[in-house]
Each structure stands twice: as structure tokens, then as C-alpha cells.
Design an enzyme around this catalytic site. Structure first.
Site, PDB file in Angstrom:
ATOM      1  N   HIS A  33      -6.530   1.188  -7.738  1.00  0.00           N
ATOM      2  CA  HIS A  33      -7.748   0.326  -8.055  1.00  0.00           C
ATOM      3  C   HIS A  33      -8.954   0.561  -7.582  1.00  0.00           C
ATOM      4  O   HIS A  33      -9.967   0.224  -8.073  1.00  0.00           O
ATOM      5  CB  HIS A  33      -7.164  -1.277  -7.986  1.00  0.00           C
ATOM      6  CG  HIS A  33      -6.024  -1.581  -8.881  1.00  0.00           C
ATOM      7  ND1 HIS A  33      -5.706  -2.912  -8.818  1.00  0.00           N
ATOM      8  CD2 HIS A  33      -5.288  -0.695  -9.488  1.00  0.00           C
ATOM      9  CE1 HIS A  33      -4.380  -2.982  -9.584  1.00  0.00           C
ATOM     10  NE2 HIS A  33      -4.302  -1.666  -9.981  1.00  0.00           N
ATOM     11  N   CYS A  37      -6.558   2.750  14.523  1.00  0.00           N
ATOM     12  CA  CYS A  37      -6.836   2.270  15.622  1.00  0.00           C
ATOM     13  C   CYS A  37      -6.031   1.034  15.892  1.00  0.00           C
ATOM     14  O   CYS A  37      -4.899   0.878  15.140  1.00  0.00           O
ATOM     15  CB  CYS A  37      -8.358   1.858  15.742  1.00  0.00           C
ATOM     16  SG  CYS A  37      -8.896   0.467  14.613  1.00  0.00           S
TER      17      CYS A  37
END
Length: 142
Positions: free
Chosen positions: A98, A65
Site C-alpha cells: 500500500h 535499532c
């Protein structure tokens, strides 16, 4: 690999470039649109992507977006979704390594199309490291 993708009007051109790139690599893409530049509401196109990822119908998701924020916020309301708003390949890499992110949110108004395609490649080709990161991911409510 199977990817679910969705976007609002600000992300249509970027989505088209990403889909073309992925399909050229033999990656199956489920396109939840929009395919227009006419104004639409991003949740209508983000929820189907999050549902695909949440239900295990695809390997990963990509949402696009204008700022990436609204789409990311919407996706992260779903159980088991870890959507990362990224604006560089390095951030996309760390989001996978991570955080075990499973949806990439791209801010179309703040990155170039080549940057977006690079982030997608990095996101799809980076594995979760696990180890010390797993205990942190486990603390994210589902």
C-alpha cells in the site's frame, strides 16, 4: 537482488542474523554496520542505507535499532525514502503493498530474531500494488 543494511548497537545481533539469512538466499548485502554492541549513534549507520536506496544503488534497505523509531525518522528525512517501522509480517506486507515502502525499520527490542527475519522475507517478497495506492503515495512530498 541487492540490499543495504545498517544498525546501531541494539541491532547488531539481529543484523547479523538477517545478513546470514539473506546471503544464504544468494542476496547481495551491503553492510553499513555497526558490527559491535558498543554504543553508537544510529544516524551514522542509517544515512548510508538511505543514500544507497535514494541513489538507486540497491533495491531496498533494512535498518535496525532498539525501537526502530529513531532509525525510521532519520531515513525518512531523505528524498524519495518511504521507511516503514514494522513489528509484524502483516505490517511489513502492507507497507510494501500500500505504501511502496523502500526501507524496513525493525525494532530489535520489541520483536524476536525469527520475527525480524520473517518480516525481512515478507518485505522483500511483496510488490507494490499500485492502483488506488499510487495516488496516495504520489501525495507524499519528495
Amino acid at each position: 537482488m541487492k540490499i543495504s543494511i545498517g544498525n546501531d548497537h541494539a541491532g547488531t545481533e539481529y543484523k547479523n542474523a538477517v545478513v546470514k539469512h539473506l546471503e544464504s538466499k544468494g542476496i547481495e548485502v551491503i553492510n553499513h554496520g555497526t558490527n559491535s554492541v558498543d554504543s553508537v549513534d544510529y544516524p551514522d549507520f542509517v544515512h548510508p542505507v538511505a543514500n544507497d536506496v535514494e541513489n538507486g544503488n540497491v533495491d531496498l534497505g533494512i535498518i535496525i535499532c532498539g525501537s526502530g523509531n529513531g532509525a525510521s525518522m532519520t531515513a525518512n528525512k531523505h528524498q524519495g525514502i518511504r521507511c516503514a517501522l514494522c513489528w509484524t509480517g502483516e505490517i511489513a506486507k502492507l507497507a510494501r503493498e500500500h505504501n511502496n515502502a523502500n526501507i524496513l525499520s525493525i525494532p530489535a527490542r520489541f520483536v524476536s530474531q525469527p520475527q525480524a527475519v520473517d518480516m525481512v522475507d515478507v518485505f522483500l517478497n511483496t510488490a507494490f500494488e499500485g492502483g488506488r495506492h499510487q495516488k496516495r503515495v504520489d501525495k507524499i512530498p519528495v
